[in-house]
Design a protein around this motif. Sequence first.
Motif, PDB file in Angstrom:
ATOM      1  N   ASN A 168       0.904  -1.385   0.250  1.00  0.00           N
ATOM      2  CA  ASN A 168      -0.296  -0.218   0.294  1.00  0.00           C
ATOM      3  C   ASN A 168       0.901   1.542  -0.269  1.00  0.00           C
ATOM      4  O   ASN A 168       0.324   2.698  -0.474  1.00  0.00           O
ATOM      5  N   ALA A 169       1.772   1.257   0.647  1.00  0.00           N
ATOM      6  CA  ALA A 169       2.491   2.519   0.778  1.00  0.00           C
ATOM      7  C   ALA A 169       3.613   2.322  -0.919  1.00  0.00           C
ATOM      8  O   ALA A 169       4.965   3.245  -0.313  1.00  0.00           O
ATOM      9  N   GLY A 170       3.799   1.375  -1.628  1.00  0.00           N
ATOM     10  CA  GLY A 170       4.510   1.472  -2.740  1.00  0.00           C
ATOM     11  C   GLY A 170       5.362   0.678  -2.281  1.00  0.00           C
ATOM     12  O   GLY A 170       7.002   1.031  -3.530  1.00  0.00           O
ATOM     13  N   CYS A 171       5.740  -0.119  -1.699  1.00  0.00           N
ATOM     14  CA  CYS A 171       6.562  -1.046  -1.205  1.00  0.00           C
ATOM     15  C   CYS A 171       6.772  -2.344  -1.749  1.00  0.00           C
ATOM     16  O   CYS A 171       5.576  -3.067  -1.261  1.00  0.00           O
ATOM     17  N   LEU A 172       7.728  -3.505  -2.178  1.00  0.00           N
ATOM     18  CA  LEU A 172       7.647  -5.101  -2.234  1.00  0.00           C
ATOM     19  C   LEU A 172       7.968  -5.774  -0.506  1.00  0.00           C
ATOM     20  O   LEU A 172       7.534  -6.732  -1.113  1.00  0.00           O
ATOM     21  N   GLU A 173       8.467  -4.210   0.260  1.00  0.00           N
ATOM     22  CA  GLU A 173       8.905  -5.265   1.591  1.00  0.00           C
ATOM     23  C   GLU A 173       8.816  -4.996   2.012  1.00  0.00           C
ATOM     24  O   GLU A 173       8.194  -3.530   2.140  1.00  0.00           O
ATOM     25  N   ALA A 174       7.684  -5.157   3.536  1.00  0.00           N
ATOM     26  CA  ALA A 174       8.543  -4.436   4.898  1.00  0.00           C
ATOM     27  C   ALA A 174       9.251  -4.607   6.306  1.00  0.00           C
ATOM     28  O   ALA A 174       9.330  -6.043   6.341  1.00  0.00           O
ATOM     29  N   LEU A 175       9.940  -4.134   7.301  1.00  0.00           N
ATOM     30  CA  LEU A 175      10.170  -4.622   8.029  1.00  0.00           C
ATOM     31  C   LEU A 175       9.486  -4.035   9.376  1.00  0.00           C
ATOM     32  O   LEU A 175       8.595  -3.311   9.662  1.00  0.00           O
ATOM     33  N   MET A 176       9.423  -5.835  10.051  1.00  0.00           N
ATOM     34  CA  MET A 176       8.642  -6.554  11.161  1.00  0.00           C
ATOM     35  C   MET A 176       9.279  -6.152  12.669  1.00  0.00           C
ATOM     36  O   MET A 176      10.675  -6.340  12.332  1.00  0.00           O
ATOM     37  N   LEU A 177       8.718  -5.164  13.301  1.00  0.00           N
ATOM     38  CA  LEU A 177       9.317  -5.518  14.713  1.00  0.00           C
ATOM     39  C   LEU A 177       9.028  -6.226  15.584  1.00  0.00           C
ATOM     40  O   LEU A 177       7.784  -6.796  15.447  1.00  0.00           O
ATOM     41  N   ASN A 178       9.708  -6.572  16.623  1.00  0.00           N
ATOM     42  CA  ASN A 178       9.227  -7.286  17.609  1.00  0.00           C
ATOM     43  C   ASN A 178       8.144  -6.708  18.158  1.00  0.00           C
ATOM     44  O   ASN A 178       8.399  -5.726  18.717  1.00  0.00           O
ATOM     45  N   HIS A 179       8.304  -7.186  19.684  1.00  0.00           N
ATOM     46  CA  HIS A 179       7.350  -7.078  20.554  1.00  0.00           C
ATOM     47  C   HIS A 179       7.904  -6.402  21.451  1.00  0.00           C
ATOM     48  O   HIS A 179       7.071  -5.135  22.095  1.00  0.00           O
ATOM     49  N   GLN A 180       9.171  -6.103  21.335  1.00  0.00           N
ATOM     50  CA  GLN A 180       9.649  -5.164  22.556  1.00  0.00           C
ATOM     51  C   GLN A 180      10.454  -3.933  21.321  1.00  0.00           C
ATOM     52  O   GLN A 180      10.751  -3.105  21.996  1.00  0.00           O
ATOM     53  N   GLY A 181      10.061  -3.823  20.084  1.00  0.00           N
ATOM     54  CA  GLY A 181      11.170  -2.666  18.813  1.00  0.00           C
ATOM     55  C   GLY A 181      11.850  -2.793  18.744  1.00  0.00           C
ATOM     56  O   GLY A 181      12.442  -2.373  17.959  1.00  0.00           O
ATOM     57  N   HIS A 182      12.084  -3.786  18.836  1.00  0.00           N
ATOM     58  CA  HIS A 182      13.273  -4.359  18.292  1.00  0.00           C
ATOM     59  C   HIS A 182      12.961  -4.827  16.583  1.00  0.00           C
ATOM     60  O   HIS A 182      11.998  -5.453  16.042  1.00  0.00           O
ATOM     61  N   VAL A 183      14.381  -4.787  15.595  1.00  0.00           N
ATOM     62  CA  VAL A 183      14.008  -5.146  14.371  1.00  0.00           C
ATOM     63  C   VAL A 183      14.209  -6.641  14.302  1.00  0.00           C
ATOM     64  O   VAL A 183      14.862  -7.003  15.498  1.00  0.00           O
ATOM     65  N   ALA A 184      13.453  -6.956  13.926  1.00  0.00           N
ATOM     66  CA  ALA A 184      13.254  -8.985  13.663  1.00  0.00           C
ATOM     67  C   ALA A 184      14.025  -9.138  12.625  1.00  0.00           C
ATOM     68  O   ALA A 184      14.917  -9.761  12.160  1.00  0.00           O
ATOM     69  N   GLU A 185      12.350  -9.576  10.804  1.00  0.00           N
ATOM     70  CA  GLU A 185      12.864  -9.381   9.823  1.00  0.00           C
ATOM     71  C   GLU A 185      11.998  -9.039   8.783  1.00  0.00           C
ATOM     72  O   GLU A 185      10.863  -8.224   9.873  1.00  0.00           O
ATOM     73  N   CYS A 186      11.795  -9.048   7.400  1.00  0.00           N
ATOM     74  CA  CYS A 186      10.918  -8.889   6.371  1.00  0.00           C
ATOM     75  C   CYS A 186       9.133  -9.707   6.868  1.00  0.00           C
ATOM     76  O   CYS A 186       9.949 -10.371   7.760  1.00  0.00           O
ATOM     77  N   THR A 187       8.867  -9.073   6.054  1.00  0.00           N
ATOM     78  CA  THR A 187       7.938 -10.248   5.912  1.00  0.00           C
ATOM     79  C   THR A 187       8.061 -11.643   5.449  1.00  0.00           C
ATOM     80  O   THR A 187       7.475 -12.485   5.013  1.00  0.00           O
ATOM     81  N   GLY A 188       9.032 -11.374   4.632  1.00  0.00           N
ATOM     82  CA  GLY A 188       9.467 -12.910   3.616  1.00  0.00           C
ATOM     83  C   GLY A 188      11.419 -12.712   3.987  1.00  0.00           C
ATOM     84  O   GLY A 188      12.187 -14.385   3.183  1.00  0.00           O
TER      85      GLY A 188
END
Length: 289
Positions: free
Chosen positions: A167-187
């Motif tokens: 929806n934001a025009g990007c093919l990937e999105a970064l996901m954070l964990n429950h503590q707000g730290h970087v986890a991984e992208c959607t795939g």
Amino acid sequence: MSLKVSINGKLFDKADAKISVYDHGLLYGDGVFEGLRSYNGKVFRLEDHIDRLYASARAIHLEIPMARSELAEAVVETLKVNDLTDAYIRLVVTRGAGSLGLDPRRTSDPQVIIITDTISLYPDELYEHGLKIITSGTIRNHPAALNPRIKSLNYLNNILAKIEGTNAGCLEALMLNHQGHVAECTGDNIFIVLKGVIHTPSVDSGILEGITRQAVIDLAREIGLTVIERTMDRHDIYTADECFLTGTAAEVIPVIDCDARPIGDGHPGPITKDLHHRFHALVRGETRS
């Protein structure tokens, strides 16, 4: 020629490959899967993928009704039948058909499905010029709810984050964990380069331990690069010199922008490019596997 799909060791034409609508894999996302790649007719790190599939199944109390060696042979045979050398392979194991209730004890006959086909996750120009990503508002599943190391059929968490990205025009999105730290992208798993050192979120950050991720870590260390697995936040991404993603389908792809902030000079960096080429050499058999 119609592609063949293997279900419980039997081959079906793609159009005729079916499972019950009462299968708990369909009704509840109750099952596990793996995505694999073959290059020049050889499946990349097949044993590692099989091991992870069985680990995921064991974690959800699902018994796969095939021996590991038998399943590995079935993957190779399905590729041969479909005359595929460079291909994407989807291994799926469902809980099996049962009642409309949640109780897995009322299911029977887990389904072991092997799909082989071609795949192109990202356009070629993005490997040359880089990918733009955003940070998703959808966080990674809490490890106490569903451990992210289980590659389950329920990917709604990732899909919602993917929708935010597209929806934001990007093919990937970064996901954070429950503590707000970087986890991984959607795939894909994520890496950054800072002052010549490679950093990537550690397993306890709520990531899937990617097969390609580990292959790239090994490649980097073999050429003398330092790789640090640690807790990371978005500040690390924003201030990195380089950034790239890894995944079975994505392989190694540069990221040049996160949340409309250029990463480094806004172009794929030299270490990313080098690892991209080295990974291609590895999977094509030009270096040791």
